[in-house]
Design a protein around this motif. Structure first.
Motif, PDB file in Angstrom:
ATOM      1  N   ASP A 177       0.840  -1.193   0.000  1.00 30.83           N
ATOM      2  CA  ASP A 177       0.000   0.000   0.000  1.00 30.83           C
ATOM      3  C   ASP A 177       0.880   1.249   0.000  1.00 30.83           C
ATOM      4  N   GLU A 178       1.116   1.805  -1.159  1.00 36.73           N
ATOM      5  CA  GLU A 178       2.015   2.957  -1.326  1.00 36.73           C
ATOM      6  C   GLU A 178       3.299   2.768  -0.528  1.00 36.73           C
ATOM      7  N   PRO A 179       4.000   1.672  -0.785  1.00 31.11           N
ATOM      8  CA  PRO A 179       5.114   1.313   0.090  1.00 31.11           C
ATOM      9  C   PRO A 179       6.265   2.322   0.072  1.00 31.11           C
ATOM     10  N   PHE A 180       6.424   3.035  -1.054  1.00 28.11           N
ATOM     11  CA  PHE A 180       7.573   3.943  -1.137  1.00 28.11           C
ATOM     12  C   PHE A 180       7.134   5.402  -1.073  1.00 28.11           C
ATOM     13  N   GLY A 181       5.866   5.621  -0.739  1.00 30.26           N
ATOM     14  CA  GLY A 181       5.297   6.964  -0.762  1.00 30.26           C
ATOM     15  C   GLY A 181       5.942   7.943   0.210  1.00 30.26           C
ATOM     16  N   ALA A 182       6.505   7.416   1.304  1.00 27.31           N
ATOM     17  CA  ALA A 182       7.073   8.320   2.308  1.00 27.31           C
ATOM     18  C   ALA A 182       8.583   8.494   2.131  1.00 27.31           C
ATOM     19  N   LEU A 183       9.131   7.941   1.052  1.00 29.00           N
ATOM     20  CA  LEU A 183      10.593   7.953   0.904  1.00 29.00           C
ATOM     21  C   LEU A 183      11.040   9.017  -0.092  1.00 29.00           C
ATOM     22  N   ASP A 184      12.279   9.465   0.054  1.00 28.65           N
ATOM     23  CA  ASP A 184      12.799  10.423  -0.916  1.00 28.65           C
ATOM     24  C   ASP A 184      13.006   9.720  -2.262  1.00 28.65           C
ATOM     25  N   SER A 185      13.115  10.503  -3.335  1.00 24.45           N
ATOM     26  CA  SER A 185      13.011   9.900  -4.666  1.00 24.45           C
ATOM     27  C   SER A 185      14.190   8.985  -4.995  1.00 24.45           C
ATOM     28  N   LEU A 186      15.370   9.268  -4.462  1.00 25.57           N
ATOM     29  CA  LEU A 186      16.514   8.393  -4.752  1.00 25.57           C
ATOM     30  C   LEU A 186      16.346   7.042  -4.071  1.00 25.57           C
ATOM     31  N   THR A 187      15.977   7.101  -2.787  1.00 30.43           N
ATOM     32  CA  THR A 187      15.729   5.862  -2.042  1.00 30.43           C
ATOM     33  C   THR A 187      14.616   5.075  -2.712  1.00 30.43           C
ATOM     34  N   ARG A 188      13.628   5.813  -3.163  1.00 34.77           N
ATOM     35  CA  ARG A 188      12.479   5.227  -3.821  1.00 34.77           C
ATOM     36  C   ARG A 188      12.904   4.423  -5.051  1.00 34.77           C
ATOM     37  N   GLN A 189      13.755   5.038  -5.864  1.00 34.82           N
ATOM     38  CA  GLN A 189      14.227   4.347  -7.073  1.00 34.82           C
ATOM     39  C   GLN A 189      14.994   3.077  -6.729  1.00 34.82           C
ATOM     40  N   THR A 190      15.890   3.192  -5.732  1.00 34.49           N
ATOM     41  CA  THR A 190      16.668   2.023  -5.332  1.00 34.49           C
ATOM     42  C   THR A 190      15.745   0.899  -4.883  1.00 34.49           C
ATOM     43  N   LEU A 191      14.759   1.251  -4.071  1.00 33.26           N
ATOM     44  CA  LEU A 191      13.872   0.219  -3.550  1.00 33.26           C
ATOM     45  C   LEU A 191      13.008  -0.382  -4.647  1.00 33.26           C
ATOM     46  N   GLN A 192      12.623   0.449  -5.629  1.00 34.86           N
ATOM     47  CA  GLN A 192      11.856  -0.089  -6.760  1.00 34.86           C
ATOM     48  C   GLN A 192      12.680  -1.137  -7.502  1.00 34.86           C
ATOM     49  N   ARG A 197      13.970  -7.042  -8.383  1.00 35.10           N
ATOM     50  CA  ARG A 197      14.937  -8.136  -8.235  1.00 35.10           C
ATOM     51  C   ARG A 197      14.354  -9.244  -7.339  1.00 35.10           C
ATOM     52  N   VAL A 198      13.761  -8.832  -6.215  1.00 40.67           N
ATOM     53  CA  VAL A 198      13.161  -9.796  -5.287  1.00 40.67           C
ATOM     54  C   VAL A 198      11.997 -10.525  -5.947  1.00 40.67           C
ATOM     55  N   TRP A 199      11.188  -9.760  -6.677  1.00 40.37           N
ATOM     56  CA  TRP A 199      10.014 -10.345  -7.331  1.00 40.37           C
ATOM     57  C   TRP A 199      10.441 -11.368  -8.387  1.00 40.37           C
ATOM     58  N   GLN A 200      11.516 -11.032  -9.130  1.00 40.69           N
ATOM     59  CA  GLN A 200      11.989 -11.969 -10.153  1.00 40.69           C
ATOM     60  C   GLN A 200      12.546 -13.238  -9.513  1.00 40.69           C
ATOM     61  N   HIS A 248      12.123  -6.079 -18.278  1.00 44.00           N
ATOM     62  CA  HIS A 248      12.973  -5.505 -17.223  1.00 44.00           C
ATOM     63  C   HIS A 248      14.426  -5.705 -17.609  1.00 44.00           C
ATOM     64  N   PRO A 249      15.363  -4.846 -17.249  1.00 42.75           N
ATOM     65  CA  PRO A 249      15.148  -3.569 -16.569  1.00 42.75           C
ATOM     66  C   PRO A 249      14.586  -2.504 -17.517  1.00 42.75           C
ATOM     67  N   ARG A 250      13.707  -1.664 -16.999  1.00 45.19           N
ATOM     68  CA  ARG A 250      13.038  -0.693 -17.853  1.00 45.19           C
ATOM     69  C   ARG A 250      13.761   0.652 -17.813  1.00 45.19           C
ATOM     70  N   ASP A 251      13.776   1.290 -18.950  1.00 44.93           N
ATOM     71  CA  ASP A 251      14.431   2.591 -19.058  1.00 44.93           C
ATOM     72  C   ASP A 251      13.362   3.668 -18.957  1.00 44.93           C
ATOM     73  N   ILE A 252      13.387   4.410 -17.847  1.00 47.50           N
ATOM     74  CA  ILE A 252      12.307   5.371 -17.607  1.00 47.50           C
ATOM     75  C   ILE A 252      12.358   6.562 -18.559  1.00 47.50           C
ATOM     76  N   THR A 253      13.455   6.683 -19.343  1.00 42.20           N
ATOM     77  CA  THR A 253      13.549   7.802 -20.281  1.00 42.20           C
ATOM     78  C   THR A 253      13.204   7.397 -21.714  1.00 42.20           C
ATOM     79  N   SER A 254      12.904   6.107 -21.921  1.00 44.22           N
ATOM     80  CA  SER A 254      12.644   5.649 -23.296  1.00 44.22           C
ATOM     81  C   SER A 254      11.294   6.149 -23.797  1.00 44.22           C
TER      82      SER A 254
END
Lengths: 273, 257
Positions: A177-192, A197-200, A248-254
């Motif tokens: 439930d919005e697991p990364f919503g309270a995190l800063d954007s860099l931490t957020r990206q790392t955790l995503q 990786r964990v899901w795979q 995956h891995p996805r390029d967010i700028t593509s």
């Protein structure tokens, strides 16, 4: 493996049957009775094959968190049926691990004991508990912090502990439930990236509620757009389901990534119905 | 060790001021620090004066401490379960809380006459008074602590496979512990206040009776001696409680250092 505290079926190895990970049919939720009743959800149809990663997105009040809480068993649907691996959901249980935005770690337990909580509840032998703890504490990169208490950790680290804590139960479904919503954007990206990786590695079925279109496109196999809610005068419902279909891995700028973002934003802000 | 050094200047200054004030005869009814020191030595070891107070420290200290701990544990063992029940069962709370609401503002001193009539002169009354004084701080803090356990922690425990039956021990008590513990510390401090009140009447021993009787015979140095030992005893029982709980519960981060 003698006494189990709660009815529990290990998720691995996954049965090679056609049973869905999550199956919602005609799911509705009403609060209150009679005239004053408010309808939060109506007629939600959604099936997640085992191992699929699905995000729920939509404006505040559309009922996406309520839907997740219904699958978790924290709330009961007032109509329709909710099944996880073919079994009706009646109450919360360890085969459906929940990751909260505010972590919900036990502050009196250190990292290792938080992760060990679920396996201990299942009355696993001590040796097995400690090998499970080792495995998942390492998997989320907190090996050096296993004796720390939650208040000694950053938000990102606390959320890693929360993820390790539910993975330790070998859940069939991961509800976030919005697991990364309270995190800063860099931490957020790392955790995503780590979540992917964990899901795979473990391939649980994942239902993730998010406010971020980018997060939804970055992580999911499919994105479910929801609309409605009390301010719109209609109950929350599914307005669109979008297949992502990027490897995956996805390029967010593509360009492909951004096309999907645009399509989702369009669906959120200008629903077809 | 360094902390101990930092603790010394304040008492040293008080002693110096006190000593100076007595030597200048600003304070005429109060003996100087040296006289009190002699009284402390005599009260503790009984080698100087050989009077009614000589060497009686342990008798009085144990009498008071016994009443304090008796009343305090009686209060803890009843108030903690009651607080949990009140926080968990709305119906029970509706039944009991209004009555408790009326009883709570009654100060312990107002209970003294009634308790003496019912329990008579003696140790029992002091213990009952300490029980009454300690009961409400523990009850209120337990009640609030249990009520304030975050719903999120209960949900987390549920989805990790905790049954309703286990919830109390696995989540609610550990989460409420800091509050319960705070209530116990307040109560134990109050217990030392109440023991002095309780020992002013009808008991032949205890630090409270020492200072009450010393006043009647104008032994001011004994009054001050008694006060100092009450302070030290209160500090000691607080440390014992903190260390005891720490030892029992391991190094929980929710407890104060």
């Amino acid at each position: 493996m003698s006494v189990a505290a709660v009815p529990y079926e290990p998720a691995t190895p996954a049965p090679a049957t056609g049973i869905a990970g999550v199956e919602l049919s005609g799911v509705g939720k009403k609060y209150g009775q009679g005239e004053s009743a408010t309808e939060a959800l109506r007629g939600v149809e959604l099936t997640l094959p085992q191992g699929e990663f699905v995000s729920l997105i939509g404006a505040s009040g559309c009922g996406k968190s309520t839907l997740l809480r219904i699958v978790a068993g924290f709330e009961r649907a007032t109509s329709g049926s909710v099944k996880v691996r073919g079994k009706p959901v009646e109450r919360p249980g360890p085969e459906r691990g929940v990751v909260f935005q505010d972590y919900g770690l036990f502050p009196w337990l250190n990292v290792a004991d938080n992760v060990a909580y679920g396996p201990r509840q299942r009355r696993l032998p001590a040796a097995q508990v400690s090998s499970i703890v080792d495995r998942f504490v390492k998997m989320v990169g907190l090996d050096r912090f296993r004796d720390r208490f939650p208040h000694q950790l950053s938000g990102g680290m606390q959320q890693r502990v929360a993820i390790a804590r539910v993975l330790a139960n070998d859940p069939a479904v991961l509800l976030m439930d919005e697991p990364f919503g309270a995190l800063d954007s860099l931490t957020r990206q790392t955790l995503q990236e780590e979540l992917i990786r964990v899901w795979q590695e473990l391939s649980p079925t994942v239902m993730l509620v998010t406010h971020s279109v980018e997060e939804a496109v970055f992580l999911s196999d499919r994105v479910v757009v929801m609309g409605g809610g009390p301010t719109h005068g209609v109950p929350g419902h599914v307005t669109k389901v979008l297949d992502i279909g990027l490897a995956h891995p996805r390029d967010i700028t593509s360009p492909a990534f951004n096309d999907l973002k645009r399509e989702l934003l369009e669906a959120i802000h200008h629903p077809a119905h | 060790m360094k902390k101990l050094l930092w603790a010394l200047p304040v008492p040293a200054m008080v002693l110096a001021l006190w000593s100076f004030a007595v030597s200048q005869q600003w304070l005429t009814l109060i003996p100087g620090p040296f006289e009190v020191l002699l009284a402390i030595i005599d009260f503790t070891f009984g080698t100087l004066y050989d009077d009614a107070y000589s060497g009686t420290l342990l008798t009085h200290l144990f009498a008071s401490a016994g009443r304090v701990l008796g009343g305090f544990f009686l209060a803890a063992f009843s108030a903690i379960p009651l607080g949990i029940l009140l926080a968990r069962y709305a119906r029970f709370s509706d039944l009991v809380e209004p009555t408790l609401g009326v009883l709570r503002p009654i100060p312990v001193t107002a209970w003294v006459p009634l308790v003496l009539i019912v329990f008579g002169l003696g140790s029992h009354s002091a213990i009952i008074l300490i029980f009454i004084g300690s009961f409400f701080p523990i009850l209120i803090n337990t009640l609030l602590g249990v009520k304030r356990v975050p719903q999120r922690l209960i949900e987390a425990a549920q989805m990790l496979g905790t049954s309703e039956r286990e919830m109390l021990y696995k989540v609610i008590l550990p989460a409420a512990l800091p509050s319960v513990f705070a209530g116990m510390r307040i109560a134990l401090g109050l217990a030392w206040v109440v023991v002095v009140v309780g020992e002013t009447v009808g008991v032949p021993n205890g630090l409270g009776s020492v200072i009450t009787e010393a006043r009647e015979v104008s032994r001011t140095e004994i009054i001050i001696t008694g006060m100092i030992f009450i302070g030290l005893a209160g500090l000691a029982t607080d440390k014992l409680l903190v260390n005891g709980v720490r030892r029992a519960l391991g190094n929980s981060p929710l407890l104060p250092n």
